[in-house]
Scaffold this motif. Structure first.
Motif, PDB file in Angstrom:
ATOM      1  N   MET A 140     -40.099  -1.409  20.099  1.00  0.00           N
ATOM      2  CA  MET A 140     -39.282  -0.289  19.585  1.00  0.00           C
ATOM      3  C   MET A 140     -39.781   1.060  20.115  1.00  0.00           C
ATOM      4  SD  MET A 140     -38.692   0.829  15.636  1.00  0.00           S
ATOM      5  CE  MET A 140     -39.240   2.507  15.282  1.00  0.00           C
ATOM      6  N   ARG A 141     -40.930   1.038  20.744  1.00  0.00           N
ATOM      7  CA  ARG A 141     -41.406   2.271  21.373  1.00  0.00           C
ATOM      8  C   ARG A 141     -40.542   2.608  22.582  1.00  0.00           C
ATOM      9  NH1 ARG A 141     -45.753   3.701  19.270  1.00  0.00           N
ATOM     10  NH2 ARG A 141     -44.303   3.527  17.560  1.00  0.00           N
TER      11      ARG A 141
ATOM     12  N   VAL B  96     -32.110   9.289  20.490  1.00  0.00           N
ATOM     13  CA  VAL B  96     -32.471   9.809  19.163  1.00  0.00           C
ATOM     14  C   VAL B  96     -31.488  10.889  18.733  1.00  0.00           C
ATOM     15  CG1 VAL B  96     -34.258  10.969  17.818  1.00  0.00           C
ATOM     16  CG2 VAL B  96     -34.897   9.250  19.505  1.00  0.00           C
ATOM     17  N   ARG B  97     -31.101  11.747  19.650  1.00  0.00           N
ATOM     18  CA  ARG B  97     -30.157  12.811  19.313  1.00  0.00           C
ATOM     19  C   ARG B  97     -28.822  12.210  18.882  1.00  0.00           C
ATOM     20  NH1 ARG B  97     -32.022  17.800  21.233  1.00  0.00           N
ATOM     21  NH2 ARG B  97     -29.966  18.738  21.136  1.00  0.00           N
TER      22      ARG B  97
ATOM     23  N   PHE C 151     -33.143  -0.656  17.746  1.00  0.00           N
ATOM     24  CA  PHE C 151     -33.821  -0.672  16.449  1.00  0.00           C
ATOM     25  C   PHE C 151     -33.499  -1.908  15.612  1.00  0.00           C
ATOM     26  CE2 PHE C 151     -33.352   3.647  17.914  1.00  0.00           C
ATOM     27  CZ  PHE C 151     -34.642   4.123  17.801  1.00  0.00           C
TER      28      PHE C 151
ATOM     29  N   VAL D 287     -38.014   5.019  23.236  1.00  0.00           N
ATOM     30  CA  VAL D 287     -36.576   5.229  23.107  1.00  0.00           C
ATOM     31  C   VAL D 287     -36.275   6.617  23.652  1.00  0.00           C
ATOM     32  CG1 VAL D 287     -34.698   5.501  21.468  1.00  0.00           C
ATOM     33  CG2 VAL D 287     -36.376   3.681  21.155  1.00  0.00           C
TER      34      VAL D 287
ATOM     35  N   GLU E 150     -34.943  10.301  24.349  1.00  0.00           N
ATOM     36  CA  GLU E 150     -34.615  11.411  23.458  1.00  0.00           C
ATOM     37  C   GLU E 150     -33.106  11.513  23.259  1.00  0.00           C
ATOM     38  OE1 GLU E 150     -36.622  14.938  23.233  1.00  0.00           O
ATOM     39  OE2 GLU E 150     -34.868  16.154  22.760  1.00  0.00           O
TER      40      GLU E 150
ATOM     41  N   GLN F 239     -34.083   6.064   7.752  1.00  0.00           N
ATOM     42  CA  GLN F 239     -35.404   5.480   7.871  1.00  0.00           C
ATOM     43  C   GLN F 239     -35.974   5.691   9.279  1.00  0.00           C
ATOM     44  OE1 GLN F 239     -36.084   0.948   7.523  1.00  0.00           O
ATOM     45  NE2 GLN F 239     -35.437   1.599   5.478  1.00  0.00           N
ATOM     46  N   ILE F 240     -35.162   5.333  10.277  1.00  0.00           N
ATOM     47  CA  ILE F 240     -35.583   5.442  11.667  1.00  0.00           C
ATOM     48  C   ILE F 240     -35.938   6.880  12.022  1.00  0.00           C
ATOM     49  CG2 ILE F 240     -34.732   5.316  14.054  1.00  0.00           C
ATOM     50  CD1 ILE F 240     -33.011   2.865  12.993  1.00  0.00           C
ATOM     51  N   LEU F 241     -35.123   7.816  11.539  1.00  0.00           N
ATOM     52  CA  LEU F 241     -35.312   9.225  11.886  1.00  0.00           C
ATOM     53  C   LEU F 241     -36.381   9.900  11.020  1.00  0.00           C
ATOM     54  CD1 LEU F 241     -31.561  10.216  12.403  1.00  0.00           C
ATOM     55  CD2 LEU F 241     -33.312  10.055  14.189  1.00  0.00           C
ATOM     56  N   GLY F 242     -36.916   9.167  10.067  1.00  0.00           N
ATOM     57  CA  GLY F 242     -37.967   9.746   9.226  1.00  0.00           C
ATOM     58  C   GLY F 242     -37.415  10.716   8.203  1.00  0.00           C
TER      59      GLY F 242
END
Lengths: 206, 206
Positions: free
Chosen positions: B1-2, B9-10, B53, B4, B6, B74-77
DNA sequence: GTTTGTGAAACGATTCACAGCT
DNA sequence: AGCTGTGAATCGTTTCACAAAC
């Protein structure tokens, strides 16, 4: 020269800033390596970026600082001034209007609009805040190049449609919404919540 | 999962916003195509982004809206709250402190600092503005997750160094400068002049 | 029939490496 | 000798296309 990546354009903008510092310090020539180290990139990247627009350097020597700065200003469209309208006289709008960097870089704020009757009529930096309902009338004879949208999300799209109809060709959007515009209109969205969330992601994933 | 991208994520952040709208409207499931059309991307992109994910959808059906929203948070903290310090009590700093989106998304501003003695001691949104020279003393027992830098360019790097020494692990930088930080610190720079210049470029190149 | 999840293909951007100029 | 300009190689991201699940 068409079809240059946005990442390239952003780096050109950074190079220009560094060149202006070098210029200020009286440096006459600069190598791709020197430019790269200031910008967190590589010398090959700098050369490739510049090569899309021509060859400005001298082999064995580097790039002449003032000439290259001039060419970059030309490429980036910074040799003329742009007419900017700010839509939304809230906190962020206010910060932008005050921001001297705009003026300095050739962006002249020529009008400010808001929907709040309590704000309409006030002066900001010598500019009267106009009623956004009068957008069409007030901008009728006044060409606007760039609109800065600093409004709530729910009015951003209808306002965009009106601005596009008025001939605005570029929009800097601070509303947290994905605007839809015709192909010939450029949009850049700045979404602070999104930036924070990428940081949040980075914080939990290490 | 490391590892990914940017950009991925956006987009997750955008998808989450849309999911929350769907959730609000009582929609139970959503397809990758529906999510894509709201976000200006493609269904394949949505599925690929999520696939980094896990697999959250049901073939033939789509994705369960509340579950997927939960997983993205969860993923985005975004399931915990983050402690934010704002450095610089100027116009932009002020706009940020007032901005309700921060609080809403889990970002609590717990301290504001400035160097101007005329500003130190004032209250902003119930928070006293502290003297930035006392940064180390004031934050000694108070862990800060994220620092928002809203200062002139020339003090941004030294302040960054101090913040990093205090254990700050993420910085949202509004100073027009490329910050250098250790690898374990995440930095996002928002450079308004640069955004305007990409628009300027778009305007002259068509 | 619809939509996911995912390898494979296509595309795009960055890095390499070196010939060519100063 | 030093540094640019640029094809070629590499790397990363997006799109395609289809088998598997419902």
């Amino acid at each position: 020269m068409r079809k240059v990546a946005e990442s390239t354009v952003r780096r050109l903008s950074l190079y220009l800033r560094f060149l202006e510092e070098f210029e200020h310090d009286g440096v006459a020539t600069v190598s791709s390596g020197a430019l790269a180290s200031r910008g967190g990139t590589t010398s090959a990247q700098v050369r490739k970026d510049l090569s899309f627009f021509g060859s400005f350097g001298k082999r064995g020597l580097g790039y002449p600082v003032p000439e290259l700065a001039g060419r970059l200003r030309q490429i980036l469209g910074l040799e003329r001034r742009w007419r900017v309208a700010v839509i939304g006289a809230g906190k962020i709008g206010g910060a932008l209007v005050q921001y001297r960097g705009f003026q300095q870089r050739g962006f002249d704020i020529i009008a400010i609009f808001d929907a709040d009757p309590g704000k309409v009529g006030r002066q900001w930096n010598g500019l009267r805040i106009h009623d956004v309902s009068q957008l069409e009338r007030d901008l009728a004879g006044t060409p606007v190049d760039i609109a800065v949208l600093v409004t709530p999300a729910d009015v951003a799209q209808p306002l965009t449609d009106r601005l596009v109809k008025l001939g605005v060709k570029a929009i800097l959007n601070f509303a947290p919404i994905q605007l839809s515009v015709p192909d010939e209109v450029a949009v850049k969205t700045v979404n602070l919540a999104l930036e924070l969330e990428t940081l949040s992601y980075a914080l939990v994933n290490r």
